[in-house]
Design a protein around this motif. Structure first.
Motif, PDB file in Angstrom:
ATOM      1  N   ASP A 199      11.219   4.917  -5.488  1.00 44.98           N
ATOM      2  CA  ASP A 199      11.598   5.403  -6.817  1.00 44.98           C
ATOM      3  C   ASP A 199      10.669   4.798  -7.868  1.00 44.98           C
ATOM      4  O   ASP A 199       9.851   3.911  -7.584  1.00 44.98           O
ATOM      5  CB  ASP A 199      13.072   5.123  -7.123  1.00 44.98           C
ATOM      6  N   ASP A 200      10.787   5.291  -9.073  1.00 48.93           N
ATOM      7  CA  ASP A 200       9.891   4.884 -10.149  1.00 48.93           C
ATOM      8  C   ASP A 200       9.935   3.377 -10.405  1.00 48.93           C
ATOM      9  O   ASP A 200       8.904   2.748 -10.626  1.00 48.93           O
ATOM     10  CB  ASP A 200      10.224   5.659 -11.428  1.00 48.93           C
ATOM     11  N   GLU A 201      11.098   2.801 -10.337  1.00 50.17           N
ATOM     12  CA  GLU A 201      11.214   1.354 -10.578  1.00 50.17           C
ATOM     13  C   GLU A 201      10.465   0.571  -9.516  1.00 50.17           C
ATOM     14  O   GLU A 201       9.760  -0.394  -9.822  1.00 50.17           O
ATOM     15  CB  GLU A 201      12.695   0.945 -10.600  1.00 50.17           C
ATOM     16  N   GLN A 202      10.568   0.978  -8.268  1.00 50.36           N
ATOM     17  CA  GLN A 202       9.873   0.285  -7.188  1.00 50.36           C
ATOM     18  C   GLN A 202       8.353   0.434  -7.306  1.00 50.36           C
ATOM     19  O   GLN A 202       7.606  -0.493  -7.010  1.00 50.36           O
ATOM     20  CB  GLN A 202      10.327   0.824  -5.827  1.00 50.36           C
ATOM     21  N   LEU A 203       7.898   1.600  -7.747  1.00 48.93           N
ATOM     22  CA  LEU A 203       6.468   1.850  -7.873  1.00 48.93           C
ATOM     23  C   LEU A 203       5.818   1.016  -8.973  1.00 48.93           C
ATOM     24  O   LEU A 203       4.666   0.628  -8.862  1.00 48.93           O
ATOM     25  CB  LEU A 203       6.214   3.328  -8.154  1.00 48.93           C
ATOM     26  N   ARG A 204       6.547   0.772 -10.037  1.00 43.86           N
ATOM     27  CA  ARG A 204       5.945   0.062 -11.171  1.00 43.86           C
ATOM     28  C   ARG A 204       6.382  -1.395 -11.279  1.00 43.86           C
ATOM     29  O   ARG A 204       5.914  -2.112 -12.147  1.00 43.86           O
ATOM     30  CB  ARG A 204       6.207   0.816 -12.466  1.00 43.86           C
ATOM     31  N   ARG A 205       7.235  -1.836 -10.376  1.00 45.78           N
ATOM     32  CA  ARG A 205       7.727  -3.214 -10.414  1.00 45.78           C
ATOM     33  C   ARG A 205       6.572  -4.204 -10.248  1.00 45.78           C
ATOM     34  O   ARG A 205       5.820  -4.140  -9.288  1.00 45.78           O
ATOM     35  CB  ARG A 205       8.739  -3.435  -9.293  1.00 45.78           C
ATOM     36  N   PRO A 206       6.426  -5.150 -11.185  1.00 46.29           N
ATOM     37  CA  PRO A 206       5.407  -6.194 -11.011  1.00 46.29           C
ATOM     38  C   PRO A 206       5.777  -7.051  -9.799  1.00 46.29           C
ATOM     39  O   PRO A 206       6.879  -7.560  -9.710  1.00 46.29           O
ATOM     40  CB  PRO A 206       5.489  -7.011 -12.303  1.00 46.29           C
ATOM     41  N   MET A 207       4.837  -7.195  -8.868  1.00 46.23           N
ATOM     42  CA  MET A 207       5.133  -7.888  -7.616  1.00 46.23           C
ATOM     43  C   MET A 207       4.349  -9.188  -7.449  1.00 46.23           C
ATOM     44  O   MET A 207       4.480  -9.849  -6.433  1.00 46.23           O
ATOM     45  CB  MET A 207       4.829  -6.956  -6.441  1.00 46.23           C
TER      46      MET A 207
END
Length: 165
Positions: A31-39
């Motif tokens: 999902d969008d949150e997982q794709l843009r989450r700073p890791m």
């Protein structure tokens, strides 16, 4: 799949495409949150890596060999993360356009063609640029392997075929 007996340009191009495809596959199903989450502590995200790879494809292939790249709306020296106003669709489409522009240069020029990147005082061949971009894309695909595993546990460099024995 990289051909086993093709010519040099076809082999290099196939290798680059294999890594490019792995980059896009790493985004699938999140999902969008997982794709843009700073890791990472510096803020690197899956989408940020795609944005970075698009920028360097334009730089190394298009600009280095005299073409005009699409204007970047971001600082290319600070591009490893996706900002809240950058949509997944925008970044993935940007990568697609960068790949297409790079592919046009690869198709048009011989491996011995020479270019000069604006940001460094060097001359490079298309052959060197292809090898460099295979390395760059593979390196960041490896980063994406780790970020994807942290996001949802998925691993691998390509979808596994089922029912093949």
């Amino acid at each position: 799949m990289t051909p086993y007996t093709a010519g040099e340009k076809q082999t290099l191009r196939a290798s680059l495409d294999r890594h490019r495809d792995a980059v896009l596959w790493k985004l699938e199903g999140l999902d969008d949150e997982q794709l843009r989450r700073p890791m990472t502590p510096t803020g690197t995200s899956l989408l940020g890596l795609v944005k970075h790879l698009a920028s360097v494809e334009y730089g190394w292939f298009v600009e280095t060999f005299g073409g005009r790249a699409e204007p970047r709306w971001f600082d290319p020296y600070d591009d490893m993360r996706a900002t809240p106003d950058e949509t997944t669709q925008r970044i993935v489409a940007f990568y697609g356009r960068a790949r297409a522009a790079a592919d046009a240069v690869i198709t048009e020029l011989p491996l011995a063609a020479q270019g000069r990147p604006a940001w460094r005082d060097i001359t490079v061949s298309l052959r060197w640029t292809l090898v460099h971009m295979i390395e760059e894309t593979a390196r960041h695909a490896g980063h994406m392997d780790i970020l994807r595993e942290l996001a949802d546990g998925a691993t691998g460099d390509h979808p596994r075929l089922t029912g093949t024995g």
